[in-house]
Write a protein that holds these residues in place. Structure first.
Motif, PDB file in Angstrom:
ATOM      1  N   HIS A 188       0.838  -1.209   0.000  1.00 20.25           N
ATOM      2  CA  HIS A 188       0.000   0.000   0.000  1.00 20.25           C
ATOM      3  C   HIS A 188       0.871   1.257   0.000  1.00 20.25           C
ATOM      4  O   HIS A 188       0.618   2.207  -0.760  1.00 20.25           O
ATOM      5  CB  HIS A 188      -0.907  -0.004   1.227  1.00 20.25           C
ATOM      6  N   GLU A 189       1.893   1.268   0.836  1.00 21.29           N
ATOM      7  CA  GLU A 189       2.783   2.426   0.905  1.00 21.29           C
ATOM      8  C   GLU A 189       3.477   2.665  -0.425  1.00 21.29           C
ATOM      9  O   GLU A 189       3.616   3.798  -0.883  1.00 21.29           O
ATOM     10  CB  GLU A 189       3.807   2.227   2.024  1.00 21.29           C
ATOM     11  N   SER A 190       3.915   1.583  -1.068  1.00 24.28           N
ATOM     12  CA  SER A 190       4.591   1.705  -2.356  1.00 24.28           C
ATOM     13  C   SER A 190       3.654   2.235  -3.436  1.00 24.28           C
ATOM     14  O   SER A 190       3.997   3.162  -4.180  1.00 24.28           O
ATOM     15  CB  SER A 190       5.157   0.346  -2.789  1.00 24.28           C
ATOM     16  N   LEU A 191       2.459   1.669  -3.525  1.00 20.26           N
ATOM     17  CA  LEU A 191       1.510   2.087  -4.551  1.00 20.26           C
ATOM     18  C   LEU A 191       1.043   3.524  -4.324  1.00 20.26           C
ATOM     19  O   LEU A 191       0.875   4.294  -5.274  1.00 20.26           O
ATOM     20  CB  LEU A 191       0.320   1.127  -4.576  1.00 20.26           C
ATOM     21  N   THR A 248      -6.682   1.603 -18.969  1.00 25.75           N
ATOM     22  CA  THR A 248      -5.276   1.213 -18.864  1.00 25.75           C
ATOM     23  C   THR A 248      -4.703   1.676 -17.534  1.00 25.75           C
ATOM     24  O   THR A 248      -4.926   2.824 -17.115  1.00 25.75           O
ATOM     25  CB  THR A 248      -4.455   1.822 -20.014  1.00 25.75           C
ATOM     26  N   LEU A 249      -3.979   0.788 -16.875  1.00 25.07           N
ATOM     27  CA  LEU A 249      -3.363   1.098 -15.583  1.00 25.07           C
ATOM     28  C   LEU A 249      -1.937   0.563 -15.574  1.00 25.07           C
ATOM     29  O   LEU A 249      -1.717  -0.625 -15.805  1.00 25.07           O
ATOM     30  CB  LEU A 249      -4.171   0.474 -14.438  1.00 25.07           C
ATOM     31  N   GLY A 250      -0.995   1.450 -15.323  1.00 25.38           N
ATOM     32  CA  GLY A 250       0.400   1.051 -15.214  1.00 25.38           C
ATOM     33  C   GLY A 250       0.908   1.264 -13.809  1.00 25.38           C
ATOM     34  O   GLY A 250       0.583   2.269 -13.165  1.00 25.38           O
ATOM     35  N   LEU A 251       1.705   0.324 -13.300  1.00 24.80           N
ATOM     36  CA  LEU A 251       2.235   0.417 -11.943  1.00 24.80           C
ATOM     37  C   LEU A 251       3.562  -0.324 -11.855  1.00 24.80           C
ATOM     38  O   LEU A 251       3.932  -1.088 -12.755  1.00 24.80           O
ATOM     39  CB  LEU A 251       1.233  -0.146 -10.929  1.00 24.80           C
ATOM     40  N   THR A 252       4.278  -0.102 -10.757  1.00 25.46           N
ATOM     41  CA  THR A 252       5.502  -0.831 -10.470  1.00 25.46           C
ATOM     42  C   THR A 252       5.232  -1.818  -9.346  1.00 25.46           C
ATOM     43  O   THR A 252       4.743  -1.417  -8.279  1.00 25.46           O
ATOM     44  CB  THR A 252       6.635   0.127 -10.058  1.00 25.46           C
ATOM     45  N   GLN A 253       5.506  -3.085  -9.575  1.00 23.01           N
ATOM     46  CA  GLN A 253       5.261  -4.106  -8.559  1.00 23.01           C
ATOM     47  C   GLN A 253       6.094  -3.782  -7.317  1.00 23.01           C
ATOM     48  O   GLN A 253       7.310  -3.601  -7.401  1.00 23.01           O
ATOM     49  CB  GLN A 253       5.627  -5.497  -9.111  1.00 23.01           C
ATOM     50  N   PRO A 254       5.466  -3.676  -6.132  1.00 25.89           N
ATOM     51  CA  PRO A 254       6.168  -3.182  -4.946  1.00 25.89           C
ATOM     52  C   PRO A 254       7.380  -4.009  -4.511  1.00 25.89           C
ATOM     53  O   PRO A 254       8.343  -3.456  -3.978  1.00 25.89           O
ATOM     54  CB  PRO A 254       5.076  -3.226  -3.865  1.00 25.89           C
ATOM     55  N   THR A 277       9.114  -6.671  -6.529  1.00 19.42           N
ATOM     56  CA  THR A 277      10.075  -7.004  -7.583  1.00 19.42           C
ATOM     57  C   THR A 277      10.579  -5.783  -8.338  1.00 19.42           C
ATOM     58  O   THR A 277      11.630  -5.843  -8.993  1.00 19.42           O
ATOM     59  CB  THR A 277       9.445  -7.976  -8.592  1.00 19.42           C
ATOM     60  N   GLY A 278       9.824  -4.667  -8.297  1.00 20.27           N
ATOM     61  CA  GLY A 278      10.203  -3.488  -9.053  1.00 20.27           C
ATOM     62  C   GLY A 278       9.866  -3.572 -10.531  1.00 20.27           C
ATOM     63  O   GLY A 278      10.235  -2.684 -11.317  1.00 20.27           O
ATOM     64  N   GLU A 279       9.138  -4.604 -10.926  1.00 22.87           N
ATOM     65  CA  GLU A 279       8.772  -4.773 -12.331  1.00 22.87           C
ATOM     66  C   GLU A 279       7.703  -3.767 -12.735  1.00 22.87           C
ATOM     67  O   GLU A 279       6.717  -3.560 -12.023  1.00 22.87           O
ATOM     68  CB  GLU A 279       8.247  -6.197 -12.556  1.00 22.87           C
ATOM     69  N   ASP A 280       7.904  -3.142 -13.894  1.00 23.20           N
ATOM     70  CA  ASP A 280       6.885  -2.249 -14.446  1.00 23.20           C
ATOM     71  C   ASP A 280       5.819  -3.090 -15.140  1.00 23.20           C
ATOM     72  O   ASP A 280       6.131  -3.935 -15.982  1.00 23.20           O
ATOM     73  CB  ASP A 280       7.503  -1.268 -15.437  1.00 23.20           C
ATOM     74  N   MET A 281       4.545  -2.848 -14.786  1.00 24.97           N
ATOM     75  CA  MET A 281       3.451  -3.670 -15.280  1.00 24.97           C
ATOM     76  C   MET A 281       2.350  -2.768 -15.826  1.00 24.97           C
ATOM     77  O   MET A 281       2.080  -1.696 -15.279  1.00 24.97           O
ATOM     78  CB  MET A 281       2.899  -4.558 -14.163  1.00 24.97           C
TER      79      MET A 281
END
Length: 304
Positions: free
Chosen positions: A151-154, A267-273, A275-279
């Motif tokens: 939650h903090e990361s997102l 469309t929704l883009g985010l970084t996995q908290p 792994t750091g993967e861009d999704m």
């Protein structure tokens, strides 16, 4: 309880109005109650609601605990686009409220999520897991946190404007231009407290748009949010004279039939908290939206 601090720069006016305009989550009625109860101070002193705010005033208040709602998990089907140990991406249908509130204690997305999985606790018992919201009658993608670290990361990604959030909006009128940007500050409307409006001294709000398809009397837009203010797309489109079709709050009375605004978070883009993967995730237009497009008389599609 949470403590809020507001340092006045160039805003002026009544104390209750200035504070309500500065925070999307608080109404003027709530603020007036806090002033009357003495829990809101200006430069350390209790003032009346009609106090005239001055530059450099420091306003502090502690938000009282809300009346608890008996929140229950409910076995409601979910359209889960993605899920891992940290988060879910959900495609919310039109008509579903995101989290419980007075008058909507059940049948919400949160009720359904609680039945499906444990959720983060940062937003308390009423909004567990909810990082951001879309309106009841807006369909489309939401990211949901399953633990506090995620939650903090997102939330930080949203604050730093690192998320991709693109919508499809069917709006009134025909555009001459193919794309553009709307930069207009938003705050509570002084005429109607249920509405947001473009106001001097409001919170910065930036919306980018591109024409996808032109129809007779309507235009389908791809809209990208740079900021995420309450009702941002709906207010900005109405502000430039192209309100979202079907919008009962900001649109004209004579509009397209349906159950609300034709607005879809596609469309929704985010970084996995972890792994750091861009999704990046996508949700196609729902059936009610495509059915309406099929009924409109098209002009020409943009192909550049």
């Amino acid at each position: 309880m949470s403590e809020e601090t507001l340092v006045i720069t160039d805003q002026t006016g009544r104390l209750d109005k200035v504070v309500a305009d500065a925070f999307d989550d608080y109404t003027r009625t709530q603020v007036t109650g806090w002033i009357n109860d003495g829990i809101l101070t200006v430069n350390g002193a209790v003032k009346k609601a009609k106090y005239s705010v001055k530059p450099n005033d420091e306003i502090k208040f502690t938000v009282p605990e809300a009346v608890e709602i008996d929140l229950q998990p409910e076995d409601i089907p979910l359209d889960i686009v993605y899920e891992d140990d940290d988060l879910l991406v959900v495609n919310k249908p039109q008509g579903m409220v995101v989290h419980p509130a007075l008058g909507h204690e059940s049948g919400t997305l949160v009720n359904a999520l609680m039945f499906h999985t444990p959720l983060s606790t940062i937003n308390g018992v009423v909004r567990p897991g909810i990082v951001h919201r879309i309106d009841k009658d807006t369909s489309g993608l939401l990211m949901v946190a399953k633990n506090d670290k995620a939650h903090e990361s997102l939330s930080a990604q949203l604050k730093d404007k690192k998320n991709l959030r693109q919508y499809y909006a069917l709006v009134h009128g025909e555009f001459v231009e193919n794309e553009g940007t709307i930069k207009a500050p938003l705050g509570r409307s002084s005429a109607d407290r249920k509405k947001q409006a473009v106001v001097a001294g409001g919170r910065d709000a930036v919306t980018h748009f591109k024409v996808v398809k032109r129809f007779v009397g309507y235009t389908l837009l791809q809209v990208t949010l740079e900021t995420g203010r309450t009702h941002q797309i709906r207010v900005h489109m109405a502000y430039i004279g192209h309100p979202v079709a079907g919008d009962p709050l900001y649109g004209p009375k004579k509009t397209l039939p349906g159950n609300g605004q034709y607005l879809h978070a596609a469309t929704l883009g985010l970084t996995q908290p972890t792994t750091g993967e861009d999704m990046t995730f996508e949700a196609p237009l729902p059936d009610y939206f495509t059915a309406m497009l099929d009924q409109l008389d098209p002009y020409a599609e943009i192909t550049d």
